[in-house]
Design an enzyme around this catalytic site. Structure first.
Site, PDB file in Angstrom:
ATOM      1  N   ASP A 110       7.894  -5.271  -2.718  1.00 19.02           N
ATOM      2  CA  ASP A 110       7.908  -3.729  -2.689  1.00 19.02           C
ATOM      3  C   ASP A 110       6.912  -3.354  -2.015  1.00 19.02           C
ATOM      4  OD1 ASP A 110       8.266  -1.291  -4.034  1.00 19.02           O
ATOM      5  OD2 ASP A 110       7.623  -2.150  -6.092  1.00 19.02           O
ATOM      6  N   GLU A 135       3.892   6.256  -3.395  1.00 19.88           N
ATOM      7  CA  GLU A 135       5.125   6.208  -4.227  1.00 19.88           C
ATOM      8  C   GLU A 135       4.902   5.479  -5.737  1.00 19.88           C
ATOM      9  OE1 GLU A 135       8.661   4.669  -6.213  1.00 19.88           O
ATOM     10  OE2 GLU A 135       6.877   3.480  -5.534  1.00 19.88           O
ATOM     11  N   GLU A 136       3.884   4.660  -5.640  1.00 14.77           N
ATOM     12  CA  GLU A 136       3.676   3.887  -6.871  1.00 14.77           C
ATOM     13  C   GLU A 136       2.890   4.840  -7.981  1.00 14.77           C
ATOM     14  OE1 GLU A 136       4.904   1.458  -7.419  1.00 14.77           O
ATOM     15  OE2 GLU A 136       5.388   0.143  -5.727  1.00 14.77           O
TER      16      GLU A 136
HETATM   17 ZN   LIG Z   1       8.798   0.502  -4.478  1.00 12.00          ZN
END
Ligand SMILES: [Zn+2]
Ligand SMILES: *[C@@H]1O[C@H](CO)[C@@H](O)[C@H](O)[C@H]1NC(C)=O
Ligand SMILES: *[C@@H]1O[C@H](CO)[C@@H](O)[C@H](O)[C@H]1NC(C)=O
Length: 374
Positions: free
Chosen positions: A125, A159-160
């Site tokens: 990720d 994004e996180e």
């Molecule tokens: Zn991600």
């Protein structure tokens, strides 16, 4: 004694790259395309990029993409943190885009090769998606399948922790027919993901000596029934996405056992399986109000479930429970969500994937890109 085949010996030996390239003609040696894919993935992981600290990996990726003869633009999101937009030639308006994020969750832990597995923060990720998207584009370009005006690569920060990078990308002044988002989907095409909203509940008490509770008002004791009431709520659900779920992820309250707690709070992440965040906000406010006064409910805007396109033959489909940057990018583009690795290991201390997953993802992205450009 267990017999080892030559290919498993090669994997176990984890030969240094000089030996690998010297053996390039050997039928069992990894291909040069695998080597360059693994090497790109490794460099991305080795540059720590916990949200807020994406600068280093960003600079490295800009240099890499320039060296591959892409035109590269950067867009500052906050000091030292930049989104990256890359394309072929001079034409920045392209038909489609591949996109993912270059930040990771904490803590950092380093790259490690274990046989044919790759371990490390971000390996899944989302640096697995970033590396395989780039390789897919490079390979299609080398074959002449794609050219100037066809495709952009958009890599965002943040994004996180809520998507400040992707929201900023709305200012690029661009739109696309199709965007292929990269997140771990176990090499399946995601048909949708749940919605998301965050709720904070604050209780305001009155401090005092714990021996005289009647003179104060305990914020902790007010928060507990409010949270209990939330657990009893009937939240929206759907056949496709299942139940809306709530995670009371953080509770804080009071200062010491012998002091009446003046303040208490709880933060809650809600994953929506149906409807809009407003519906859940209303249910929560009503339930909390019923339990007493001096309780405040604060809700983030959030979004409802996000349907995603799956009209490309040859892929299994999956519904995922995590959020993505998809709702943060405006426009009515077609969208796909695909990538290597399993989300269940993604934010864990055993984040890893296999080299064959990376290779399959390159093929998968090539199929999606080719389909989108038809
Ligand atoms: Zn991600
Ligand atoms: C770089 O890309 C441009 C645009 O496609 C192309 O015209 C040029 O020949 C490429 N340069 C090299 C060295 O491959
Ligand atoms: C949804 O919630 C109901 C009621 O609590 C439960 O019976 C059901 O198993 C849940 N469904 C899923 C998919 O978790």
């Amino acid at each position: 004694m267990k017999l080892l085949t030559l290919s498993s010996l090669l994997v176990l030996a984890n030969w240094p790259s000089t030996v690998l390239s010297a053996g390039a003609q050997h039928p069992l040696a990894p291909s040069t395309s695998t080597e360059s894919l693994v090497s790109l993935h490794k460099s991305l992981i080795e540059h720590e990029s916990i949200t807020g600290n994406e600068g280093n990996v960003g600079q490295w990726l800009v240099a890499y993409l320039k060296a591959q003869n892409f035109t590269v633009e950067t867009q500052e999101v906050s000091e030292g943190r930049e989104n990256i937009l890359a394309y072929i030639g001079q034409q920045r308006k392209t038909r489609i885009a591949v996109s993912s994020h270059i930040d990771t969750v904490p803590p950092f832990w380093p790259y490690e090769r274990r046989g044919d597995e790759i371990w490390g923060r971000g390996s899944v990720d989302a640096k697995g998606s970033v590396a395989t998207q780039i390789k897919a584009v490079e390979e299609l370009r080398a074959k002449g399948t794609i050219a100037e005006g066809d495709i952009s690569l958009l890599y965002v920060v943040g994004e996180e922790t809520g998507g400040d990078g992707m929201r900023k990308a709305n200012d690029l002044g661009l739109s696309w027919e199709t965007i292929i988002f990269g997140e771990p989907t176990e090499l399946k095409l995601a048909s949708g993901h749940k919605g998301n909203t965050a709720i904070t509940i604050r209780a305001k008490g009155k401090a005092g000596h714990s021996g005289y509770p009647e003179l104060g008002r305990n914020a902790n004791s007010m928060l507990i029934p409010a949270l209990y009431a939330l657990g009893k709520l009937e939240l929206p659900w759907s056949e496709k996405y299942g139940n809306t779920t709530m995670n009371i992820g953080r509770i804080e309250g009071g200062v010491a056992a012998n002091v009446i707690a003046e303040d208490a709070m709880a933060s809650i992440a809600v994953r929506l399986a149906a409807g809009t965040p407003d519906v859940v906000h209303k249910l929560v406010r009503e339930a909390v109000e019923k339990t007493g006064e001096n309780l405040e409910v604060e809700c983030s805007p959030g979004y409802g479930p996000v349907p995603i396109d799956t009209d490309v033959p040859g892929f299994d489909t999956i519904i995922v429970n995590y959020g993505t940057d998809i709702p943060n990018l405006k426009g009515d583009h077609k969208r796909y969500l695909y990538g290597p690795g399993d989300i269940l290991v993604a934010h864990s201390d055993h984040e890893h994937l296999s080299i064959s997953d990376l290779e399959t993802a390159v093929k998968g992205y090539k199929t999606l890109i080719t389909h989108a450009l038809k």
